[in-house]
Write an enzyme that holds these catalytic residues in place. Structure first.
Site, PDB file in Angstrom:
ATOM      1  CG  ASN A 169      -2.063   1.130   1.097  1.00 34.69           C
ATOM      2  OD1 ASN A 169      -2.780   1.020   0.373  1.00 34.69           O
ATOM      3  ND2 ASN A 169      -2.017   2.164   2.088  1.00 34.69           N
ATOM      4  CE1 TYR A 173      -2.577   6.733   5.330  1.00 39.21           C
ATOM      5  CE2 TYR A 173      -0.243   5.410   5.280  1.00 39.21           C
ATOM      6  CZ  TYR A 173      -1.865   5.590   4.997  1.00 39.21           C
ATOM      7  OH  TYR A 173      -2.477   4.495   4.568  1.00 39.21           O
ATOM      8  NE  ARG A 174      -0.232  15.326  11.404  1.00 36.41           N
ATOM      9  CZ  ARG A 174      -1.515  15.642  11.895  1.00 36.41           C
ATOM     10  NH1 ARG A 174      -2.240  16.240  10.979  1.00 36.41           N
ATOM     11  NH2 ARG A 174      -1.885  15.456  13.064  1.00 36.41           N
ATOM     12  CD1 TRP A 187      -1.261   4.129  11.163  1.00 40.24           C
ATOM     13  CD2 TRP A 187       0.284   3.765   9.756  1.00 40.24           C
ATOM     14  NE1 TRP A 187      -0.365   3.231  11.719  1.00 40.24           N
ATOM     15  CE2 TRP A 187       0.782   3.138  11.062  1.00 40.24           C
ATOM     16  CE3 TRP A 187       1.248   3.900   8.654  1.00 40.24           C
ATOM     17  CZ2 TRP A 187       1.480   2.173  10.969  1.00 40.24           C
ATOM     18  CZ3 TRP A 187       2.429   3.046   8.789  1.00 40.24           C
ATOM     19  CH2 TRP A 187       2.473   2.166   9.818  1.00 40.24           C
ATOM     20  CD  GLU A 273      -2.620   2.997  -2.501  1.00 42.78           C
ATOM     21  OE1 GLU A 273      -2.058   1.752  -2.656  1.00 42.78           O
ATOM     22  OE2 GLU A 273      -3.265   3.276  -2.035  1.00 42.78           O
ATOM     23  CG  ASP A 322      -5.072  18.431   9.449  1.00 45.63           C
ATOM     24  OD1 ASP A 322      -5.038  18.283   8.363  1.00 45.63           O
ATOM     25  OD2 ASP A 322      -4.764  17.658  10.358  1.00 45.63           O
TER      26      ASP A 322
HETATM   27  C1  LIG Z   1      -1.576  16.540   1.798  1.00 45.66           C
HETATM   28  C2  LIG Z   1      -2.294  15.526   2.379  1.00 45.66           C
HETATM   29  C3  LIG Z   1      -1.839  15.115   3.810  1.00 45.66           C
HETATM   30  C4  LIG Z   1      -2.419  13.817   4.244  1.00 45.66           C
HETATM   31  N1  LIG Z   1      -2.188  13.509   5.546  1.00 45.66           N
HETATM   32  C5  LIG Z   1      -2.672  12.363   6.026  1.00 45.66           C
HETATM   33  C6  LIG Z   1      -2.724  12.151   7.412  1.00 45.66           C
HETATM   34  O1  LIG Z   1      -1.711  12.609   8.053  1.00 45.66           O
HETATM   35  N2  LIG Z   1      -2.786  10.822   7.878  1.00 45.66           N
HETATM   36  C7  LIG Z   1      -4.008  10.205   7.209  1.00 45.66           C
HETATM   37  O2  LIG Z   1      -4.550   9.135   7.870  1.00 45.66           O
HETATM   38  N3  LIG Z   1      -4.398  10.622   5.948  1.00 45.66           N
HETATM   39  C8  LIG Z   1      -3.901  11.694   5.346  1.00 45.66           C
HETATM   40  N4  LIG Z   1      -4.280  12.076   4.275  1.00 45.66           N
HETATM   41  C9  LIG Z   1      -5.180  11.565   3.283  1.00 45.66           C
HETATM   42  C10 LIG Z   1      -4.818  10.187   2.764  1.00 45.66           C
HETATM   43  O3  LIG Z   1      -3.724  10.418   1.993  1.00 45.66           O
HETATM   44  C11 LIG Z   1      -5.708   9.394   1.943  1.00 45.66           C
HETATM   45  O4  LIG Z   1      -6.928   9.179   2.835  1.00 45.66           O
HETATM   46  C12 LIG Z   1      -5.264   8.201   1.433  1.00 45.66           C
HETATM   47  O5  LIG Z   1      -6.317   7.810   0.475  1.00 45.66           O
HETATM   48  C13 LIG Z   1      -4.947   7.145   2.200  1.00 45.66           C
HETATM   49  O6  LIG Z   1      -4.451   6.054   1.454  1.00 45.66           O
HETATM   50  P1  LIG Z   1      -4.951   4.457   2.025  1.00 45.66           P
HETATM   51  O7  LIG Z   1      -6.210   4.624   1.631  1.00 45.66           O
HETATM   52  O8  LIG Z   1      -4.005   3.665   1.250  1.00 45.66           O
HETATM   53  O9  LIG Z   1      -4.816   4.327   3.478  1.00 45.66           O
HETATM   54  C14 LIG Z   1      -3.717  13.234   3.491  1.00 45.66           C
HETATM   55  C15 LIG Z   1      -3.754  13.543   2.433  1.00 45.66           C
HETATM   56  C16 LIG Z   1      -3.222  14.659   1.663  1.00 45.66           C
HETATM   57  C17 LIG Z   1      -3.711  15.219   0.359  1.00 45.66           C
HETATM   58 MN   LIG Z   2      -4.479   2.299  -0.430  1.00 45.16          MN
END
Ligand SMILES: Cc1cc2nc3c(=O)[nH]c(=O)nc-3n(C[C@H](O)[C@H](O)[C@H](O)COP(=O)(O)O)c2cc1C
Ligand SMILES: [Mn+2]
Length: 523
Positions: A169, A173-174, A187, A273, A322
């Site tokens: 995956n 996630y910051r 996450w 991805e 945020d």
């Molecule tokens: C700039 C940016 C920062 C993000 N930061 C976070 C974060 O800190 N934690 C989080 O859970 N999702 C964050 N997201 C949202 C996730 O990237 C998004 O939900 C993504 O689909 C997660 O991938 P996954 O489905 O594979 O878990 C962020 C998105 C963006 C555009």
């Molecule tokens: Mn995913």
């Protein structure tokens, strides 16, 4: 032609007049944010900072996706609907009826071959390999806002492996920088990285004395590990007996734009991805093996961080300014311990800021909205269009138009949205009839509010809410609201006559069209 890497993409932005190089010295602490925020609010270009205080020789890219045009450039289309159309074409595949049909399918099958990632022996991300003596302090990582807990890596591609299926995956996630070798791993509990982490915990707990015989059955809380699972990414106290063990994690920073974008796409958990990025760029993503963990990372990335998340450790993360326009408050999250950094000789640090909209992430979200519409229609076929207004920060407001064919359908659509992947977070859904243009907020306001009897037409429900929601009764759990703003039918108990919308007849309009010039009313 697909962009090879971040540099190729930067060059394309430059050619398109969408990049500004900044040679004035700027501090990655707060100053980059203030500049980028002003540029975001005036629909300005991507920025390449080339003189960063405390980081001589480093460059920082920000706001790469920060306009509709750049989002199109990133995905190499004239309009995002082209991507949606390509997805639709794939979904339209019918079973071949005979030899000729099978032959016709060959080009599509050949095209599919272009999407799968390819492992190569080495790549530019290995130009410098640092197993010892590395520090994150080297990179110009931002402190974005005054009350942020520190510096945060804001646009990482976090790579984990599903311990059951082996699938990888990539999620954005910051990561809060605790020190040169340690960061937070934000996450949120509903994200795929968090699920991989929980699965590792379940496995660790099954080796644990006193653990339930069937590991991971429910989150009932019998074992300490299960308890920790339930609390992880947001609990308050560590359990007494925590499972030991580590989970491998790799992070890519500065990848080609299709891959960076695919890390934020709310894809189904089982779709890699790397494959999505291959589909978007129509060329395979090239991967290389990590040095210290069993994961593959994009070969052409600027920077790779390798390391482990320990299963028995949570640490305070945040606050962080945020994308809601407010700070997300501190909470407990897992911790990432670096074991190695590999990077290009002169790595370009790629990042973003979030804050009050419109910001760069708003444009990424709009792209998700367009691209996902055909996929949403698979389960909600009556869906005509959707709009996630930027000020609704994606999880707060979704406006959908539907082709209504039976009583109660608007409420069915609300429930369908709330059960659809990350759309579960949607705090408020407004459902309108197909004649309403959901992209026109004025029209939505006029028609939706005219058409409702609030007490009758509002549906409340309870469920998971976004971790960033600061108003919900509990973190991650609260209520949502759906507004059925469709025209009400007698079969829904509405027996009063429904008025017609005021529209001029065509004959009069044509008549006035003819006279219009003569009237001299155009300025
Ligand atoms: C700039 C940016 C920062 C993000 N930061 C976070 C974060 O800190 N934690 C989080 O859970 N999702 C964050 N997201 C949202 C996730 O990237 C998004 O939900 C993504 O689909 C997660 O991938 P996954 O489905 O594979 O878990 C962020 C998105 C963006 C555009
Ligand atoms: Mn995913």
């Amino acid at each position: 032609m697909a962009y090879d890497d971040l540099r190729d993409w930067i060059a394309a932005l430059d050619r398109a007049g969408e990049l500004k190089k900044i040679r004035t010295q700027v501090d990655p602490v707060l100053e980059v944010t203030e500049i980028t925020d002003r540029v975001s609010k005036s629909n300005g270009p991507a920025l390449l900072f080339q003189n960063l205080k405390g980081h001589p020789g480093h460059q920082l890219l920000i706001n790469q996706f920060g306009s509709a045009r750049r989002m199109n450039l990133a995905l190499e289309v004239d309009a995002l609907d082209e991507v949606a159309d390509r997805i639709r074409a794939f979904m339209d595949v019918k079973s071949p009826q005979g030899f000729l049909d099978k032959v016709k399918m060959l080009p599509m099958l050949a095209e599919m071959g272009k999407f799968f990632p390819k492992t190569v022996s080495t790549g530019p991300c290995k130009e410098v390999i640092r197993r010892n003596n590395f520090s994150l302090d080297w990179f110009p990582i931002l402190q974005c806002w005054p009350q942020d807990a520190g510096r945060f890596i804001t646009l990482p591609c976090v790579i984990t492996r599903d311990p059951n299926t082996g699938k990888r995956n990539v999620g954005c996630y910051r990561m809060q920088v605790y020190d040169g070798q340690t960061t937070g791993m934000h996450w949120q509990r509903q994200k795929v990285g968090a699920e991989h982490y929980r699965e590792m915990l379940r496995r660790a707990s099954s080796n644990f004395e006193g653990a339930p015989s069937k590991p991971g059955v429910g989150l009932g809380g019998q074992s300490a590990a299960v308890d920790l699972m339930a609390r992880s990414c947001g609990g308050s106290v560590l359990a007494d007996h925590t499972p030991s063990g580590k989970m491998e994690v790799a992070v890519a920073i500065g990848t080609d734009p299709a891959l960076t974008f695919s890390a934020i796409v709310p894809a189904p958990p089982d779709v890699e991805e790397y494959l999505i990025a291959g589909f978007l760029r129509q060329k395979p993503v090239e991967l290389v093996k990590c040095e210290t963990v069993d994961l593959e990372v994009p070969a052409s990335a600027e920077i790779i961080l390798e390391g482990h998340v320990h299963l028995d450790e949570l640490r305070t993360e945040g606050p962080f300014g945020d994308h809601t326009g407010f700070y997300s408050l501190e909470d407990l999250y897992p911790v990432f311990h670096l074991s190695c950094i590999t990077h290009r000789k002169d790595p370009i640090y790629s990042t973003t800021i979030v804050g009050k909209p419109p910001m760069e992430d708003g444009w990424m979200g709009k792209a998700v909205e367009r691209i996902f519409l055909p996929l949403m229609r698979l389960t909600i076929p009556e869906l005509v269009d959707i709009n996630l207004p930027i000020e609704g920060v994606f999880h707060n407001l979704m406006i959908v138009s539907i082709k209504k064919s039976y009583p109660g359908q608007a409420r069915k659509v609300m429930n369908a949205v709330w059960s659809l992947g990350q759309a579960m977070f949607t705090k408020c859904i407004i459902v309108v009839d197909e004649d309403v243009n959901v992209q026109d907020i004025g029209e939505v306001t006029l028609k939706a509010l005219n058409h409702i009897d609030p007490e009758r037409d509002i549906q409340f429900t309870l469920g998971p809410v976004d971790s960033l929601d600061h108003a919900s009764r509990l973190p991650n759990y609260g209520s949502k609201m759906g507004i059925d703003a469709t025209r009400k039918w007698p079969s829904e108990g509405f027996t009063r006559p429904w008025p017609d919308e005021i529209l001029m007849d065509e004959k009069t309009k044509a008549l006035v069209d003819k006279k219009w010039k003569e009237l001299g009313l155009d300025k």
